[in-house]
Design a protein around this motif. Structure first.
Motif, PDB file in Angstrom:
ATOM      1  N   PRO A 232       0.844  -1.082   0.086  1.00  0.00           N
ATOM      2  CA  PRO A 232       0.016  -0.059  -0.125  1.00  0.00           C
ATOM      3  C   PRO A 232       0.808   1.078  -0.115  1.00  0.00           C
ATOM      4  O   PRO A 232       0.558   2.308  -0.661  1.00  0.00           O
ATOM      5  CB  PRO A 232      -0.780  -0.188   1.440  1.00  0.00           C
ATOM      6  CG  PRO A 232      -0.837  -1.350   1.625  1.00  0.00           C
ATOM      7  CD  PRO A 232       0.602  -2.140   1.031  1.00  0.00           C
ATOM      8  N   GLY A 233       1.896   1.390   0.743  1.00  0.00           N
ATOM      9  CA  GLY A 233       2.790   2.390   0.774  1.00  0.00           C
ATOM     10  C   GLY A 233       3.563   2.724  -0.665  1.00  0.00           C
ATOM     11  O   GLY A 233       3.566   4.023  -0.886  1.00  0.00           O
ATOM     12  N   ILE A 234       3.580   1.877  -1.501  1.00  0.00           N
ATOM     13  CA  ILE A 234       4.206   2.087  -2.853  1.00  0.00           C
ATOM     14  C   ILE A 234       2.904   2.273  -3.708  1.00  0.00           C
ATOM     15  O   ILE A 234       2.815   3.525  -4.553  1.00  0.00           O
ATOM     16  CB  ILE A 234       5.054   0.981  -3.373  1.00  0.00           C
ATOM     17  CG1 ILE A 234       6.163   0.769  -2.467  1.00  0.00           C
ATOM     18  CG2 ILE A 234       5.194   1.184  -4.767  1.00  0.00           C
ATOM     19  CD1 ILE A 234       6.968  -0.401  -2.809  1.00  0.00           C
TER      20      ILE A 234
ATOM     21  N   TYR B 195       0.170   5.360  -1.643  1.00  0.00           N
ATOM     22  CA  TYR B 195       0.518   6.421  -1.166  1.00  0.00           C
ATOM     23  C   TYR B 195       1.758   7.070  -1.739  1.00  0.00           C
ATOM     24  O   TYR B 195       2.098   8.228  -1.480  1.00  0.00           O
ATOM     25  CB  TYR B 195       0.545   6.236   0.561  1.00  0.00           C
ATOM     26  CG  TYR B 195      -0.479   5.624   0.919  1.00  0.00           C
ATOM     27  CD1 TYR B 195      -1.548   6.585   1.244  1.00  0.00           C
ATOM     28  CD2 TYR B 195      -0.501   4.244   1.367  1.00  0.00           C
ATOM     29  CE1 TYR B 195      -2.817   5.878   1.941  1.00  0.00           C
ATOM     30  CE2 TYR B 195      -1.738   3.670   2.191  1.00  0.00           C
ATOM     31  CZ  TYR B 195      -2.925   4.602   2.234  1.00  0.00           C
ATOM     32  OH  TYR B 195      -3.993   4.140   2.665  1.00  0.00           O
ATOM     33  N   SER B 196       2.505   6.663  -2.587  1.00  0.00           N
ATOM     34  CA  SER B 196       3.650   6.997  -3.145  1.00  0.00           C
ATOM     35  C   SER B 196       3.270   7.088  -4.702  1.00  0.00           C
ATOM     36  O   SER B 196       4.268   7.237  -5.593  1.00  0.00           O
ATOM     37  CB  SER B 196       4.684   6.108  -3.175  1.00  0.00           C
ATOM     38  OG  SER B 196       5.151   6.216  -1.784  1.00  0.00           O
TER      39      SER B 196
ATOM     40  N   ILE C 146      10.373   4.762  -3.975  1.00  0.00           N
ATOM     41  CA  ILE C 146      11.522   4.981  -3.373  1.00  0.00           C
ATOM     42  C   ILE C 146      11.364   5.519  -1.793  1.00  0.00           C
ATOM     43  O   ILE C 146      12.241   5.096  -0.913  1.00  0.00           O
ATOM     44  CB  ILE C 146      12.146   6.352  -4.181  1.00  0.00           C
ATOM     45  CG1 ILE C 146      12.858   5.859  -5.451  1.00  0.00           C
ATOM     46  CG2 ILE C 146      13.461   6.887  -2.890  1.00  0.00           C
ATOM     47  CD1 ILE C 146      13.775   4.519  -5.398  1.00  0.00           C
ATOM     48  N   PRO C 147      10.296   6.229  -1.629  1.00  0.00           N
ATOM     49  CA  PRO C 147       9.881   6.681  -0.225  1.00  0.00           C
ATOM     50  C   PRO C 147       9.590   5.544   0.875  1.00  0.00           C
ATOM     51  O   PRO C 147      10.357   5.376   1.812  1.00  0.00           O
ATOM     52  CB  PRO C 147       8.697   7.547  -0.338  1.00  0.00           C
ATOM     53  CG  PRO C 147       8.746   7.930  -1.963  1.00  0.00           C
ATOM     54  CD  PRO C 147       9.309   6.946  -2.705  1.00  0.00           C
TER      55      PRO C 147
ATOM     56  N   PRO D 284       4.416   7.144   3.362  1.00  0.00           N
ATOM     57  CA  PRO D 284       4.901   6.164   2.748  1.00  0.00           C
ATOM     58  C   PRO D 284       6.253   5.880   3.607  1.00  0.00           C
ATOM     59  O   PRO D 284       6.744   4.548   3.696  1.00  0.00           O
ATOM     60  CB  PRO D 284       5.280   6.417   1.188  1.00  0.00           C
ATOM     61  CG  PRO D 284       5.026   7.934   1.235  1.00  0.00           C
ATOM     62  CD  PRO D 284       4.020   8.417   2.435  1.00  0.00           C
ATOM     63  N   TYR D 285       6.944   6.793   3.860  1.00  0.00           N
ATOM     64  CA  TYR D 285       8.119   6.463   4.681  1.00  0.00           C
ATOM     65  C   TYR D 285       7.722   5.802   6.210  1.00  0.00           C
ATOM     66  O   TYR D 285       8.486   4.950   6.605  1.00  0.00           O
ATOM     67  CB  TYR D 285       8.634   7.980   5.227  1.00  0.00           C
ATOM     68  CG  TYR D 285       9.236   8.669   3.934  1.00  0.00           C
ATOM     69  CD1 TYR D 285      10.459   8.450   3.221  1.00  0.00           C
ATOM     70  CD2 TYR D 285       8.468   9.906   3.204  1.00  0.00           C
ATOM     71  CE1 TYR D 285      11.109   9.068   2.443  1.00  0.00           C
ATOM     72  CE2 TYR D 285       8.940  10.362   2.279  1.00  0.00           C
ATOM     73  CZ  TYR D 285      10.179  10.205   1.697  1.00  0.00           C
ATOM     74  OH  TYR D 285      10.657  10.672   0.545  1.00  0.00           O
TER      75      TYR D 285
END
Length: 284
Positions: free
Chosen positions: A72-74, A77-78, A83-84, A233-234
């Motif tokens: 999900p982060g990639i 949300y990115s 990368i983040p 994302p971080y």
């Protein structure tokens, strides 16, 4: 019936991501207390049973790190930029690696046996000779390794803020971490008792320790990502990286040192399967 859980959770807790994170932190801390308290009724769990349960915990965390945090982060949300999130993964792993320099592996504080690749292997930290120092260091070591779990729950609810469709992912992550807290709490309690700590006292200390770190970190994670959205994302990567570090550096090696590798592996596979089912069912 599983889908009704999301609606029931919202009706009971509300839609505030901070309150949801607080509830999530209370739930996972309670599951840790439940696991630690099992030593009061299951006085001598076998090494085989503990390895299987910890393998299950590792499987749940492994699947959750990817399905509820990294992917999900990639993707969500990115904007597809990895990368983040991957930077957060590296940062989370580095944090726990450096933390091990200050606080050694928890099992050393209980057994006196230090791995050759552990931080400062020449150091001597008595686990049983100086009782108070050993207990304090032990609690600190376990607390550091529980930090990613509370943070992950808070980040999950913060990421779902204002989006009921994403709440299922946060709930599946909460359930996953809660489930893995049960065998983790039991295993740590057994190890502490074997080192000479009082059975009832340690069960209480374990529960309090879990709550002290997991509950506020869950709230902090939700507040941080809901307030500063670019951090999301971080933060998701950081929580995932820290969880993956614990799985590879602590849980799996511990389950493979007593001759029950196959049982631990089967437990891990069961944990992965259950987490994947929860993630799909609750997200639906």
């Amino acid at each position: 019936m599983i889908l009704d859980f999301s609606e029931s959770f919202v009706r009971l807790i509300g839609t505030s991501p901070v309150m949801q994170a607080l509830a999530g932190g209370l739930i996972i801390a309670s599951m840790n207390l439940l696991g630690a308290s099992l030593v009061l009724v299951w006085r001598n769990p076998s090494e085989r049973a503990l390895d299987g349960m910890l393998g299950f915990a590792a499987g749940v965390m492994l699947a959750a790190a990817f399905t509820s945090l990294i992917i999900p982060g990639i993707e969500q949300y990115s904007g597809g930029n990895p990368i983040p999130t991957l930077f957060g993964v590296a940062l989370g792993a580095l944090f726990l690696d450096r933390a091990d320099v200050l606080v050694p592996h928890a099992h050393y504080l209980l057994t006196g046996e230090r791995r050759t690749d552990a931080a400062t292997p020449e150091g001597t930290i008595p686990a049983t000779d100086e009782r108070l120092a050993g207990v304090v260091l032990f609690i600190l070591a376990i607390t550091l390794h529980n930090m990613p779990e509370g943070l992950a729950v808070g980040v999950g609810f913060g990421a779902a803020a204002g989006d009921p469709a994403r709440l299922g992912g946060a709930l599946s992550l909460m359930i996953a971490i809660g489930l893995q807290n049960i065998p983790e709490g039991l295993a740590v309690s057994v190890a502490a008792i074997n080192a000479g700590l009082d059975r009832r006292l340690y069960a209480a200390v374990a529960g309090i320790r879990a709550g002290v770190v997991e509950i506020p970190l869950a709230v902090l994670g939700a507040v941080a990502v809901a307030t500063i959205e670019p951090l999301l994302p971080y933060a998701m990567g950081f929580a995932a990286g820290a969880m993956l570090f614990v799985i590879s550096d602590e849980i799996i090696p511990e389950t493979h040192r007593s001759g029950y590798e196959r049982v631990a592996t089967l437990g891990l596979m069961a944990g992965v399967v259950i987490m994947l089912y929860l993630d799909i069912a609750l997200a639906g």
